[in-house]
Design an enzyme around this catalytic site. Structure first.
Site: not given
Ligand SMILES: CCCCC/C=C\C/C=C\C=C\CC(=O)SCCNC(=O)CCNC(=O)[C@H](O)C(C)(C)COP(=O)(O)OP(=O)(O)OC[C@H]1O[C@@H](n2cnc3c(N)ncnc32)[C@H](O)[C@@H]1OP(=O)(O)O
Length: 298
Positions: A107, A152, A174-175
């Protein structure tokens, strides 16, 4: 090879202010003040091609940098799936990524940061609908996982029928690391693949499996070099399409029925939990720190 792009789909994907289209509800106008940040425009984010000879479409996710699932992007995917589903000649869809080394980072976290209640609700409903569409589609679905496949992202891959992944990447739920909990229907679809204990353990730890462990556990079906993932997905799709469509789809429906029944009876409560839980100050703090940690790792 005869390739054509789906004009209709592209057309729909470009017009994205009224969402969601999803089957069970009427369109709602979006508060557009909270459009999340992406390096790609909505029109570039999703590319659909169709190969008439193989009767297979490719849905290429290109929302740079990491295919973060924003409301607009999920809506595009949902519209495209519906169009493909209604295209009688289309028998299968391969989902691939145009982001370097990332299949989907889950997400778009910006959707959960200081959200408006209205948008948050539409966001979650649309995600639920998209998942249900993908999980139950008559089409044969193959995920070509050329990079990390997180939360997601794993929602998309685990809803597919077959998964091919490149080595040395991470996949899983990894939520908890973000201070949140994966929804039960996503957990169920992963549990269907890897079993109760591995799901429980990885969910509680927020553990992401390596491609190689994912293969061993059944979270993916094949691991091949990155530059061969799409080719392998196409070859596997061709093999799968040797099975008569209706028998294959009925078998899938049979196997997934319990998950779908549980989803349908729990989706309203799940939505309420999500919209109540995400805006909490403690959750907002944890999400904020997580985003900061992503930015500061550079
Ligand atoms: C009992 C109570 C119940 C409650 C129920 C409630 C909730 C349920 C809710 C939610 C469920 C959620 C599911 C999800 O999907 S949450 C998202 C989880 N994802 C992550 O943790 C991934 C995070 N990202 C990474 O680990 C790395 O980015 C990755 C390995 C994918 C890639 O690494 P890389 O080094 O190539 O790139 P980065 O420099 O890290 O990223 C580039 C750029 O993109 C931004 N970014 C990365 N991931 C996300 C994301 N998921 N959303 C938005 N933005 C993201 C990152 O910050 C970088 O931005 P910038 O620095 O260039 O501005």
């Amino acid at each position: 090879m005869t390739m054509r792009s789906f004009g209709l789909i592209r057309q729909c994907c470009n017009a994205l202010v009224r969402v969601p289209l999803a089957r069970e509800k009427s369109p709602v106008s979006l508060p557009i003040s909270h459009l999340s940040r992406s390096l790609t425009t909505a029109a570039e984010a999703l590319k659909i091609t169709y190969d008439e000879k193989s009767e297979v479409a490719t849905m290429h996710l290109c929302r740079k940098p990491v295919n973060g699932l924003s409301l607009e992007f999920i809506t595009q995917i949902s519209i495209a799936l519906e169009k493909l589903e209604n295209e009688r000649s289309c028998r299968g869809v391969i989902i691939s990524s145009g982001c370097d080394n990332v299949f989907c980072a889950g997400l778009d976290i910006n959707e959960m940061l200081r959200p408006t209640p209205e948008r948050l609700e539409i966001f979650w409903k649309t995600l639920q609908d998209m998942w249900l569409q993908l999980f139950t589609t008559r089409l044969m679905t193959v995920a070509a996982i050329t990079g990390h496949c997180i939360a997601g992202g794993c929602l998309i891959s685990s809803a597919c029928d077959h998964r091919v992944m490149a080595p040395n990447f991470k996949i899983g739920l990894n939520e908890v690391k973000l201070g949140i909990v994966a929804p039960f229907w996503l957990v169920d679809s992963v549990k269907n693949l890897i079993g109760y204990r591995q799901t429980e353990w990885s969910l509680m730890k927020g553990h992401l499996f390596s491609s190689e462990d994912a293969l061993r556990l059944g979270l993916v079906d094949k691991v091949v070099p990155q530059d061969q993932v799409v080719l392998q997905a196409e070859a596997d799709m061709a093999e799968w399409l040797q099975v008569p469509d209706s028998a294959r789809h009925l078998s899938k429906t049979l196997m997934r029925r319990d998950t779908v029944v549980r989803f349908r009876s729990g989706r309203e409560a799940d939505l309420k939990t999500f919209v109540n839980y995400i805006p909490k100050e403690s959750i907002q703090k944890t999400l904020h720190s997580y985003v900061e940690s992503l930015k500061s790792k550079k």
